[in-house]
Design a protein around this motif. Structure first.
Motif, PDB file in Angstrom:
ATOM      1  N   ASP A   1       0.848  -1.333   0.098  1.00 50.71           N
ATOM      2  CA  ASP A   1      -0.116   0.103   0.064  1.00 50.71           C
ATOM      3  C   ASP A   1       0.979   1.284  -0.129  1.00 50.71           C
ATOM      4  O   ASP A   1       0.266   2.555   0.067  1.00 50.71           O
ATOM      5  N   SER A   2       2.244   1.284   0.174  1.00 56.01           N
ATOM      6  CA  SER A   2       2.880   2.321   0.293  1.00 56.01           C
ATOM      7  C   SER A   2       2.777   3.297  -0.805  1.00 56.01           C
ATOM      8  O   SER A   2       2.938   4.605  -0.520  1.00 56.01           O
TER       9      SER A   2
ATOM     10  N   GLY B   1       1.793  13.187   0.062  1.00 55.36           N
ATOM     11  CA  GLY B   1       2.227  14.394  -0.773  1.00 55.36           C
ATOM     12  C   GLY B   1       0.926  15.512  -0.722  1.00 55.36           C
ATOM     13  O   GLY B   1       1.165  16.410  -0.544  1.00 55.36           O
ATOM     14  N   GLU B   2      -0.230  15.044  -0.583  1.00 55.60           N
ATOM     15  CA  GLU B   2      -1.421  15.756  -0.756  1.00 55.60           C
ATOM     16  C   GLU B   2      -1.270  16.583   0.828  1.00 55.60           C
ATOM     17  O   GLU B   2      -1.820  17.731   1.053  1.00 55.60           O
TER      18      GLU B   2
ATOM     19  N   ASN C   1      10.160  18.908   2.091  1.00 50.28           N
ATOM     20  CA  ASN C   1      10.542  18.540   0.862  1.00 50.28           C
ATOM     21  C   ASN C   1       9.781  17.086   0.572  1.00 50.28           C
ATOM     22  O   ASN C   1       9.527  16.296   1.552  1.00 50.28           O
ATOM     23  N   PHE C   2       9.261  17.061  -0.685  1.00 51.21           N
ATOM     24  CA  PHE C   2       8.686  15.834  -0.779  1.00 51.21           C
ATOM     25  C   PHE C   2       9.052  15.310  -2.099  1.00 51.21           C
ATOM     26  O   PHE C   2       8.865  15.939  -3.143  1.00 51.21           O
TER      27      PHE C   2
ATOM     28  N   GLU D   1      10.642   8.580  -3.266  1.00 48.38           N
ATOM     29  CA  GLU D   1      11.394   8.456  -2.065  1.00 48.38           C
ATOM     30  C   GLU D   1      10.672   8.217  -0.874  1.00 48.38           C
ATOM     31  O   GLU D   1      11.030   7.243   0.063  1.00 48.38           O
ATOM     32  N   THR D   2       9.694   8.691  -0.771  1.00 48.62           N
ATOM     33  CA  THR D   2       8.660   8.686   0.279  1.00 48.62           C
ATOM     34  C   THR D   2       7.817   7.035   0.068  1.00 48.62           C
ATOM     35  O   THR D   2       7.667   6.304   1.037  1.00 48.62           O
ATOM     36  N   THR D   3       7.661   6.770  -1.134  1.00 46.95           N
ATOM     37  CA  THR D   3       7.062   5.296  -1.256  1.00 46.95           C
ATOM     38  C   THR D   3       8.065   4.297  -0.595  1.00 46.95           C
ATOM     39  O   THR D   3       7.850   3.330   0.157  1.00 46.95           O
TER      40      THR D   3
END
Length: 159
Positions: A14-15, A23-24, A39-40, A44-46
């Motif tokens: 589900d990442s 991000g939203e 910073n997004f 990288e966040t996933t």
């Protein structure tokens, strides 16, 4: 919008879906305060979230509507402190997509987090909201859910 919402424990699979909502959330915060505070990077966040979930360092509950669209999430991690009398949970992120707000999605996510916290033996849950008038509705939501202001401000230093 009155949808049939289901809440489930997120898995590493589900990442990406959760990272999109991160991000939203960050965009909404930055638009509200008028400052580029975060910073997004989606990839990288996933990857970071997938690693956190695989290591069981981060726990996420994800809400879906009946059409299986992700509509919100809540993340938790375990902390330890003497002032908190042991282990406790911290909510670093809670987000419900705007069109699903006022439909008890946030309430249900927080309820799930409370149940999970009890099952882990945590003494309390903590959350930080910005001490800004733009976030008074967020503060009111948490107060309705039983959270109380405990003083102080969240500070950070980049390393």
């Amino acid at each position: 919008m009155n949808a049939n919402i289901t809440i489930k424990t997120a898995t590493p699979g589900d990442s990406h879906e959760i990272a999109v909502m991160v991000g939203e959330l960050l965009s909404e915060i930055m638009n509200t305060i008028g400052v580029q505070a975060f910073n997004f990077d989606l990839e990288e966040t996933t990857d970071r979230l997938r690693d956190f979930l695989n290591l069981e360092k981060y726990f996420v509950f994800i809400a879906h509507d009946e059409g299986k669209k992700a509509v919100g999430f809540l993340a938790l991690y375990e902390s330890h402190a003497l002032y908190a009398e042991g282990s406790f949970g911290t909510i670093p992120e809670l987000y419900v997509r705007p069109e699903y707000r006022s439909n008890n999605v946030g309430f249900r996510l927080v309820s799930q987090a409370k149940s999970f916290s009890v099952s882990r033996g945590w003494k309390r849950l903590e959350v930080t909201t910005p001490p800004l008038p733009q976030f008074d509705k967020t503060l009111a939501f948490y107060e309705r859910e039983g959270f109380a202001i405990s003083g102080g401000r969240k500070l950070k230093v980049a390393l």
